[in-house]
Scaffold this motif. Sequence first.
Motif, PDB file in Angstrom:
ATOM      1  N   ILE A 157       5.556   7.012  -5.872  1.00 31.24           N
ATOM      2  CA  ILE A 157       4.868   5.681  -7.287  1.00 31.24           C
ATOM      3  C   ILE A 157       4.786   3.985  -6.092  1.00 31.24           C
ATOM      4  O   ILE A 157       6.132   3.640  -6.049  1.00 31.24           O
ATOM      5  N   PRO A 158       4.380   3.614  -6.440  1.00 29.97           N
ATOM      6  CA  PRO A 158       2.096   3.597  -6.636  1.00 29.97           C
ATOM      7  C   PRO A 158       1.962   4.447  -6.077  1.00 29.97           C
ATOM      8  O   PRO A 158       1.908   4.597  -4.912  1.00 29.97           O
ATOM      9  N   PRO A 159       1.136   5.550  -6.826  1.00 24.73           N
ATOM     10  CA  PRO A 159       0.416   6.677  -4.991  1.00 24.73           C
ATOM     11  C   PRO A 159      -0.914   5.997  -4.018  1.00 24.73           C
ATOM     12  O   PRO A 159      -1.123   6.972  -3.196  1.00 24.73           O
ATOM     13  N   PHE A 160      -1.146   4.984  -4.517  1.00 25.42           N
ATOM     14  CA  PHE A 160      -2.102   4.045  -3.467  1.00 25.42           C
ATOM     15  C   PHE A 160      -1.810   2.707  -2.874  1.00 25.42           C
ATOM     16  O   PHE A 160      -1.374   2.465  -4.257  1.00 25.42           O
ATOM     17  N   ALA A 161      -1.708   2.017  -2.451  1.00 28.94           N
ATOM     18  CA  ALA A 161      -1.302   0.414  -1.572  1.00 28.94           C
ATOM     19  C   ALA A 161      -2.331  -0.158  -2.870  1.00 28.94           C
ATOM     20  O   ALA A 161      -3.475   0.335  -2.834  1.00 28.94           O
ATOM     21  N   ASN A 162      -1.555  -0.925  -3.329  1.00 27.85           N
ATOM     22  CA  ASN A 162      -2.639  -1.750  -4.225  1.00 27.85           C
ATOM     23  C   ASN A 162      -2.569  -3.324  -4.813  1.00 27.85           C
ATOM     24  O   ASN A 162      -1.616  -3.720  -4.045  1.00 27.85           O
ATOM     25  N   THR A 163      -3.635  -4.082  -5.408  1.00 31.87           N
ATOM     26  CA  THR A 163      -2.818  -5.567  -5.708  1.00 31.87           C
ATOM     27  C   THR A 163      -2.217  -6.171  -6.366  1.00 31.87           C
ATOM     28  O   THR A 163      -2.615  -5.477  -7.232  1.00 31.87           O
ATOM     29  N   GLY A 164      -1.167  -6.265  -6.073  1.00 31.91           N
ATOM     30  CA  GLY A 164      -0.515  -7.347  -7.477  1.00 31.91           C
ATOM     31  C   GLY A 164      -1.234  -8.195  -8.561  1.00 31.91           C
ATOM     32  O   GLY A 164      -0.123  -9.406  -9.206  1.00 31.91           O
ATOM     33  N   MET A 165      -2.664  -8.552  -8.122  1.00 32.32           N
ATOM     34  CA  MET A 165      -2.738 -10.237  -8.133  1.00 32.32           C
ATOM     35  C   MET A 165      -4.481 -10.099  -8.441  1.00 32.32           C
ATOM     36  O   MET A 165      -4.985  -9.163  -7.626  1.00 32.32           O
ATOM     37  N   ASP A 166      -4.776 -10.635  -9.508  1.00 32.43           N
ATOM     38  CA  ASP A 166      -6.499 -10.657  -8.849  1.00 32.43           C
ATOM     39  C   ASP A 166      -6.835 -11.572  -7.983  1.00 32.43           C
ATOM     40  O   ASP A 166      -6.589 -13.085  -8.212  1.00 32.43           O
ATOM     41  N   GLY A 167      -8.131 -11.526  -7.232  1.00 35.93           N
ATOM     42  CA  GLY A 167      -8.566 -12.264  -6.048  1.00 35.93           C
ATOM     43  C   GLY A 167      -9.678 -11.897  -5.549  1.00 35.93           C
ATOM     44  O   GLY A 167     -10.587 -11.515  -5.873  1.00 35.93           O
ATOM     45  N   PHE A 168      -9.291 -11.727  -4.123  1.00 34.94           N
ATOM     46  CA  PHE A 168     -10.096 -11.005  -2.891  1.00 34.94           C
ATOM     47  C   PHE A 168      -9.210 -10.557  -1.996  1.00 34.94           C
ATOM     48  O   PHE A 168      -8.181 -10.900  -1.359  1.00 34.94           O
ATOM     49  N   ALA A 169      -9.699  -9.674  -1.702  1.00 30.37           N
ATOM     50  CA  ALA A 169      -9.125  -8.481  -0.392  1.00 30.37           C
ATOM     51  C   ALA A 169      -9.713  -9.397   0.533  1.00 30.37           C
ATOM     52  O   ALA A 169     -10.839  -9.547   1.119  1.00 30.37           O
ATOM     53  N   VAL A 170      -8.736  -9.703   1.851  1.00 32.27           N
ATOM     54  CA  VAL A 170      -8.968 -10.445   2.743  1.00 32.27           C
ATOM     55  C   VAL A 170      -8.489  -9.669   4.170  1.00 32.27           C
ATOM     56  O   VAL A 170      -7.958  -8.735   4.160  1.00 32.27           O
ATOM     57  N   ARG A 171      -8.963 -10.273   4.995  1.00 29.27           N
ATOM     58  CA  ARG A 171      -8.246  -9.606   6.405  1.00 29.27           C
ATOM     59  C   ARG A 171      -7.838 -11.454   6.951  1.00 29.27           C
ATOM     60  O   ARG A 171      -8.502 -12.214   6.885  1.00 29.27           O
ATOM     61  N   SER A 172      -6.159 -11.243   6.568  1.00 29.28           N
ATOM     62  CA  SER A 172      -5.394 -12.315   6.893  1.00 29.28           C
ATOM     63  C   SER A 172      -5.669 -13.093   7.817  1.00 29.28           C
ATOM     64  O   SER A 172      -6.002 -14.375   7.990  1.00 29.28           O
ATOM     65  N   GLU A 173      -6.102 -12.725   9.438  1.00 32.93           N
ATOM     66  CA  GLU A 173      -6.328 -13.237  10.269  1.00 32.93           C
ATOM     67  C   GLU A 173      -7.375 -14.360   9.996  1.00 32.93           C
ATOM     68  O   GLU A 173      -7.815 -14.927  11.014  1.00 32.93           O
ATOM     69  N   ASP A 174      -8.974 -13.730   9.156  1.00 40.27           N
ATOM     70  CA  ASP A 174      -9.948 -14.497   8.911  1.00 40.27           C
ATOM     71  C   ASP A 174      -9.913 -15.650   8.462  1.00 40.27           C
ATOM     72  O   ASP A 174     -10.842 -16.791   8.354  1.00 40.27           O
ATOM     73  N   ILE A 175      -8.847 -16.110   8.068  1.00 39.19           N
ATOM     74  CA  ILE A 175      -8.426 -16.604   6.999  1.00 39.19           C
ATOM     75  C   ILE A 175      -6.538 -17.812   7.383  1.00 39.19           C
ATOM     76  O   ILE A 175      -6.543 -18.962   6.956  1.00 39.19           O
ATOM     77  N   THR A 176      -6.634 -17.756   8.494  1.00 38.72           N
ATOM     78  CA  THR A 176      -5.341 -18.029   9.466  1.00 38.72           C
ATOM     79  C   THR A 176      -5.945 -19.786   9.160  1.00 38.72           C
ATOM     80  O   THR A 176      -4.385 -20.236   8.433  1.00 38.72           O
ATOM     81  N   ASP A 177      -6.319 -19.874   9.285  1.00 43.51           N
ATOM     82  CA  ASP A 177      -7.117 -22.006   9.235  1.00 43.51           C
ATOM     83  C   ASP A 177      -7.496 -22.480   8.161  1.00 43.51           C
ATOM     84  O   ASP A 177      -7.551 -23.452   7.993  1.00 43.51           O
ATOM     85  N   ALA A 178      -7.125 -22.073   6.747  1.00 39.92           N
ATOM     86  CA  ALA A 178      -7.976 -22.062   5.837  1.00 39.92           C
ATOM     87  C   ALA A 178      -6.588 -23.442   4.943  1.00 39.92           C
ATOM     88  O   ALA A 178      -6.126 -22.785   5.183  1.00 39.92           O
TER      89      ALA A 178
END
Length: 407
Positions: free
Chosen positions: A45-66
Amino acid sequence: MSLLPLADAQQRVWSTIESMGTITIPIGESRGMVLGQNVVAKENIPPFANTGMDGFAVRSEDITDASADSPVELTIAGTIAAGAVAERPLEAGEAMRIMTGAPIPDGADAVIMVELTDTDGPDASTVRCNASVAPRNHVRPAGDDLIAGTELFEPGVVITPAHIGMFATLGLEDVEVVQRPRVGVFSTGDELITGPQALGPGQIRDSNRPQLLALVAEAGLEPVDLGWLPDDEAVIEQALRDGSQKVDALLTSGGVSMGDFDFVKTILQKLGDMHWMQIAIKPAKPFAFGTVLGKPIFGLPGNPVSSAVSFELIARPALLKMMGYSDTQRRSVWALADEPILRSPDGKTHFTRVRVWESVDGAPRVRSAGAQGSHQLSGLALANGLAAIPDGDGLQAGDRVRVILLD
Ligand code: AMP
Ligand code: MG
């Protein structure tokens, strides 16, 4: 006859009472009952990894400089609603719209909340990220609450709404609990009538039965109204025999003191295995406890305040023990007398009906709630506590006293 200390009376009754057996019931009916089984998490519980927020799933490395001054633009590769799954893994330079509770797509390692992004409307093909996010940002991993196999609850737990929520989370439909005792209530006395009709000479209205039925219900037990009994030996005997078949425990009020027509006492002596007690308390000195045809019976005194106080002090904890509770006491607090509460020495603890409130300095304070006679129910109705005033001359303003909270 010397008076029995209250603790001895409570202990005598308590040690005789046994817990009821268990039954299996729908989880939605289990609030306030005592768990009779172990509860183990069968899945993560929870049965799968999920998001705690509404937003965008990303690869964190793609936006390191944002940052707000220099946003990083990503291609929107899809939308994942709660209850759905991504059609394909996320690739470099992409983001997926994701709603709270939706599974994190493969390839993504973080979520940037919608407030840190800009898009050109719902049909936009790109999103500008105005901040960087750390890996696992807003990701609730599988098993974050419970890992499969965890032993969560043991028998003896008193079931709260949160437990019921957990049962549902774990997919339980039914749960094993200690049975709720059915508690039958009789009133006795030729002087009693019920309802609004005019009182005849010498008559009063039956208040104990409705009050005791309500106390039983308030304690979470199942009340059963077994009616009124006249002061007639044969009728009382038959009613106690029949009543004991219908319920798990019996409460009577009246007819257990020293009067000429106290037939409940006579019949219980004949049918039951009884303890007759004179307890060192006021009100509620006389009390009878025993078993009739295998069922526990509590012979409460007739005066309305006395019957309620003996229910509170002795019957209620015992009945809760039948329902599997180990902590059967009402909450109590130390409070300061806000006025003198005087009494005379008589070898008894007085359970004075009081109003208790939290004063500005945080210390609970008490005042008498009104008339203190055992027939004066108005004082009890105005009270929210019973102050245990030890034998002696009573309290001066500022003295400390233990108060049992009734609400
Ligand atoms: P008893 O123990 O039967 O002598 O009753 C003691 C006092 O309590 C008497 O004044 C009774 O009238 C009163 N009493 C007994 N039963 C009830 C009742 N069910 N409702 C109100 N008063 C009662
Ligand atoms: Mg009577």
